[in-house]
Scaffold this active site. Sequence first.
Site, PDB file in Angstrom:
ATOM      1  CG  HIS A 158      -1.956  -0.976   1.332  1.00 16.94           C
ATOM      2  ND1 HIS A 158      -2.128  -1.808   2.402  1.00 16.94           N
ATOM      3  CD2 HIS A 158      -2.946  -1.274   0.459  1.00 16.94           C
ATOM      4  CE1 HIS A 158      -3.185  -2.596   2.197  1.00 16.94           C
ATOM      5  NE2 HIS A 158      -3.696  -2.294   1.021  1.00 16.94           N
ATOM      6  CB  CYS A 244      -3.435  -0.957   8.436  1.00 14.25           C
ATOM      7  SG  CYS A 244      -1.992  -1.584   9.238  1.00 14.25           S
TER       8      CYS A 244
HETATM    9  C1  CIR Z   1      -3.715  -7.586   3.864  1.00 17.27           C
HETATM   10  O1  CIR Z   1      -2.886  -8.175   3.173  1.00 17.27           O
HETATM   11  O2  CIR Z   1      -4.709  -7.054   3.378  1.00 17.27           O
HETATM   12  C2  CIR Z   1      -3.485  -7.531   5.355  1.00 17.27           C
HETATM   13  N1  CIR Z   1      -2.864  -8.734   5.790  1.00 17.27           N
HETATM   14  C3  CIR Z   1      -2.656  -6.336   5.737  1.00 17.27           C
HETATM   15  C4  CIR Z   1      -3.363  -5.043   5.465  1.00 17.27           C
HETATM   16  C5  CIR Z   1      -2.583  -3.868   5.950  1.00 17.27           C
HETATM   17  N2  CIR Z   1      -3.323  -2.680   5.677  1.00 17.27           N
HETATM   18  C6  CIR Z   1      -2.782  -1.485   5.592  1.00 17.27           C
HETATM   19  O3  CIR Z   1      -1.582  -1.342   5.710  1.00 17.27           O
HETATM   20  N3  CIR Z   1      -3.590  -0.474   5.351  1.00 17.27           N
END
Ligand code: CIR
Length: 249
Positions: A158, A244
């Site tokens: 991201h 996140c």
């Molecule tokens: C994913 O791969 O979607 C989750 N394991 C991690 C998401 C992390 N989100 C973020 O940094 N906004």
Amino acid sequence: MRALVREIPTSFTRALSAQAPTSPIDPVLARAQHAAYVAALEASGVTVETLRADEAHPDCVFVEDTAVIVDGVALITQPGAPSRRGETEAIAAALAKQIEIVRMTGDATLDGGDCMRVGNTIYVGASARTNSAGVARLTEVFPRMRVVTVWLPAGILHLKCVCTPIGESRMLLAESSLAPATFDADIIRIPAEETYAANAVAVGSHVIVADGFPQTLDALSTAGFTVHAVPTSEVRKADGSLTCQSLLY
Ligand code: CIR
């Protein structure tokens, strides 16, 4: 300021990750670390609402990806990972009690972790999770914002994995990630070896950072912030970091 967060399910051990972690996720430790994160938000003056975990959605703690909130309007996203699409309804229901909700439909996908607001600009990472229809919907929903697409190199999940806003006109940016000229902002550069710490949560004069990154901590202290360093080993195994874990509004 308010924050919406979500508890860590026991199924977090099966959360998505680009590479299998070298040691398994410990959900008990993950919950303790999440509690430290929530405490840091509260110490920064934020009122925190915590949603129950959803065992059917191992990644549900990463609420940032499910909505983009600007000036009292929440765009509920369609997360790019199909296994995460079912996370959004509980978030929409919780936010609808406080603010206006709008939706994303059709083929559009967008993860909130790809959206970084600095002043009146939203920089959007064109990642494996966020497509052009998702960016178009974001642009439509927030017509007063300037939306700038940032092409992400392969390997960056991201946009906010390498940069985050620090107030209205400043941001952190990891060295050797994206060109500083991409952004119309004052940049605090984070050394490449501390890239993970470029993802920080700033609330007024407070900033929450991952512990174990002394140069970042020094840079933020020198810039005048009260720094809250929190442990992140378990969310990191699931490719997560700090922004996140909350939706701030
Ligand atoms: C994913 O791969 O979607 C989750 N394991 C991690 C998401 C992390 N989100 C973020 O940094 N906004």
